[in-house]
Design an enzyme around this catalytic site. Structure first.
Site, mmCIF file in Angstrom:
data_model
loop_
_atom_site.group_PDB
_atom_site.id
_atom_site.type_symbol
_atom_site.label_atom_id
_atom_site.label_comp_id
_atom_site.label_asym_id
_atom_site.label_seq_id
_atom_site.Cartn_x
_atom_site.Cartn_y
_atom_site.Cartn_z
ATOM 1 N N GLY A 29 0.831 -1.208 0.000
ATOM 2 C CA GLY A 29 0.000 0.000 0.000
ATOM 3 C C GLY A 29 0.856 1.245 0.000
ATOM 4 C CG ASN A 30 -0.108 4.687 -1.617
ATOM 5 O OD1 ASN A 30 -0.780 5.587 -1.128
ATOM 6 N ND2 ASN A 30 -0.496 3.996 -2.694
ATOM 7 N NE ARG A 31 3.570 8.539 4.922
ATOM 8 C CZ ARG A 31 4.417 9.545 5.093
ATOM 9 N NH1 ARG A 31 5.647 9.445 4.626
ATOM 10 N NH2 ARG A 31 4.031 10.643 5.708
ATOM 11 C CB SER A 32 -2.869 8.074 -0.569
ATOM 12 O OG SER A 32 -4.016 8.849 -0.838
ATOM 13 C CB ALA A 95 -1.312 7.428 -3.994
#
Ligand code: PMT
Length: 227
Positions: A29-32, A95
């Site tokens: 995943g990512n931090r969005s 993102a």
């Protein structure tokens, strides 16, 4: 502030991260947080637009008057965005993972005795933004975001051209007070006509409104097409 009405227009917004499953318990995943895209969706609805918000896995409430479509992966987001077309405007604030595991494993991956590394094969995801810009029923205004840690202008201009966008909103990530997770941000918006617009630093809610002013101006410039 200019408050151009968007009444009667359909706007599709993507927001949040995508999660790419590795196995039933792990993902990439990512931090969005979704805050930037949700702010755009909320502001567009307040201006009278019919808004479809394709949201990755985030915990934000749905803005008033917005149709929300929840997705998890980049592939699901691609399908949901394409299904939401045609539209007058597309804003890609999500993102989206550039790479995803080639195959999600059905059972939890177990470490073996003596094993000290694990190799995952990742494959490119489809570029939602580029596919929207290439779509037979292309929205009149296609807006991308560029999240960069360095060479912000060069990379943003490259994406504007390569993905055939009308506008790209570049933001710096990797520092506090802008980009991911923060309530505030600063955007530099590059337009296909060569104009450049510095927005903020300010709250994402305010930047969303200022971005919509730029979008409304472009809608008024271009020839109207049937959506
Ligand atoms: O959600 P927040 O916490 O509020 O953070 C906001 C934000 C930093 C996520 C947002 O402002 C932002 O920059 N969003 C774009 C993040 C990103 O993925 O940028 P990129 O430079 O990797 O991608 C460029 C553009 O292509 C983006 O519009 C992206 O949505 C789009 N893309 C990328 C890959 C892909 N497979 N499909 C796409 O549509």
């Amino acid at each position: 502030m200019n408050i151009a009405s968007l009444a009667g227009l359909r706007i599709v917004v993507s927001a949040g991260p995508t999660f790419e499953d590795i196995d039933p318990v792990r993902f990439i995943g990512n931090r969005s947080s979704g805050k930037m895209g949700f702010a755009v969706a909320a502001a567009a609805a307040q201006r009278g637009a019919r808004v479809a918000l394709v949201a990755g896995p985030v915990s934000l409430p749905t803005p008033a008057g917005v149709e929300r479509i929840n997705v998890r992966s980049a592939a699901q987001m691609h399908g949901a965005v394409m299904a939401a077309l045609p539209a007058d405007v597309y804003v890609g604030a999500a993102a989206v993972a550039d790479f995803a595991p080639a195959h999600a494993v059905a059972s939890k991956i177990k470490k073996q005795a003596g094993q000290d590394s694990l190799t995952l094969t990742l494959v490119r995801t489809r570029d939602i933004l580029a596919d929207v810009a290439d779509h037979a029923q292309r929205p009149r205004v296609v807006v991308g975001f560029a999240a960069e840690t360095d060479h912000v202008e060069a990379y943003a201009r490259g994406k504007l051209e390569k993905k055939r966008l009308d506008l790209i909103a570049a933001n710096r990530v990797g520092e506090s007070g802008s980009g991911f997770e923060s309530d505030d941000n600063a955007l530099t918006v590059y337009a296909v006509d060569g104009s450049v617009h510095a927005l903020g630093p300010a709250a994402k809610t305010q930047l969303a409104d200022e971005l919509l002013d730029l979008i409304a101006a472009r809608l008024n410039q271009g020839p109207a097409t049937t959506a």
